[in-house]
Design an enzyme around this catalytic site. Structure first.
Site, PDB file in Angstrom:
ATOM      1  N   LYS A 130       4.444   2.733  -2.561  1.00  0.00           N
ATOM      2  CA  LYS A 130       3.680   1.663  -1.922  1.00  0.00           C
ATOM      3  C   LYS A 130       4.504   1.000  -0.822  1.00  0.00           C
ATOM      4  O   LYS A 130       4.010   0.780   0.291  1.00  0.00           O
ATOM      5  CB  LYS A 130       3.246   0.641  -2.962  1.00  0.00           C
ATOM      6  CG  LYS A 130       2.423  -0.509  -2.399  1.00  0.00           C
ATOM      7  CD  LYS A 130       3.242  -1.781  -2.344  1.00  0.00           C
ATOM      8  CE  LYS A 130       2.430  -2.953  -1.808  1.00  0.00           C
ATOM      9  NZ  LYS A 130       3.241  -4.208  -1.780  1.00  0.00           N
ATOM     10  N   ASP A 148      -1.714  -1.367  -4.087  1.00  0.00           N
ATOM     11  CA  ASP A 148      -1.047  -2.089  -5.160  1.00  0.00           C
ATOM     12  C   ASP A 148      -2.091  -2.455  -6.211  1.00  0.00           C
ATOM     13  O   ASP A 148      -3.244  -2.022  -6.143  1.00  0.00           O
ATOM     14  CB  ASP A 148      -0.331  -3.329  -4.627  1.00  0.00           C
ATOM     15  CG  ASP A 148      -1.281  -4.287  -3.909  1.00  0.00           C
ATOM     16  OD1 ASP A 148      -2.512  -4.105  -4.003  1.00  0.00           O
ATOM     17  OD2 ASP A 148      -0.784  -5.224  -3.254  1.00  0.00           O
TER      18      ASP A 148
END
Length: 226
Positions: A130, A148
């Site tokens: 991420k 996320d």
């Protein structure tokens, strides 16, 4: 006459299109939430944002940059000093060590530059998929769709994915939207979630998008947690 209770839920394609149009209407501009000057300061800021709000990170990073704002200088700052500054961001022992070590690696292996590819970024300490995606998208303009837990939750509420984890949700979102839309959509979803579809403020039946996508939904949407 069609009543609200008989209004059909949208198809997945219709939901994806509605989400896209709604987000573009609300957020035509998508400024990067984390204050930074270059790819290195963005990388460190994103690392600090794990389990911490962007607002708090933006208050802490100016203090950190007083110690060092580049990998050449940061590698020489004692880890204890880094940790003392970033403690309000949480997980400070792990984050401070990661900042120190990744700064050394950038100097030794990349001449102080942040690498512009996912594989190299994900090899740096404290940098997961991420974080790498955010840096690639926001520092270098490379199409990415960093997911996320917040984006994962919203994508499920809006019926854009049934993914049980962020990896599957990212794949589903990338299939739904053209590559040239990924970077902007990532930020737009974050902005919308903060303003209208928060974890506590909407359960899948409250915000305008949730109600528009699923007019017949009566119960809270149960999220498959990653």
């Amino acid at each position: 006459m069609t009543t609200p209770s008989s209004t059909p839920n949208l198809t997945k394609t219709e939901r994806a299109d509605l989400v896209f149009k709604t987000l573009n209407k609300h957020y035509p501009e998508t400024p990067v939430p984390l204050t930074h000057q270059d790819p290195y300061t963005l990388l460190v800021a994103v690392l600090l944002s794990a389990q911490c709000t962007d607002e708090r990170v933006n208050k802490i990073t100016p203090l950190l940059w007083q110690l060092a704002d580049n990998p050449f200088d940061m590698q020489h700052v004692p880890v204890e000093e880094i940790q003392a500054v970033i403690r309000p961001c949480g997980l400070s022992p792990r984050k401070s060590k990661a900042i120190s070590v990744l700064s050394q690696i950038l100097v030794e292996k990349y001449n102080g530059q942040v690498p512009q590819n996912f594989e190299a970024l994900e090899e740096l300490p404290g940098v997961g998929h991420k974080t790498a995606g955010v840096v690639m998208a926001q520092a270098f303009g490379v199409p990415a769709f960093p997911v996320d837990t917040h984006i994962h939750r919203l994508a499920q509420r809006w019926g854009l994915t049934n993914g049980k984890n962020v990896v599957q949700t990212e794949k589903d979102l990338k299939r739904l939207y053209p590559k040239e839309q990924w970077n902007k959509l990532h930020l737009q979803i974050i902005f919308y979630g903060r303003e209208f579809c928060t974890a506590r403020g909407c359960d899948g039946t409250v915000c305008p998008l949730c109600k528009a996508c699923y007019p017949n939904r009566k119960r809270a949407k149960m999220i498959k947690k990653p």
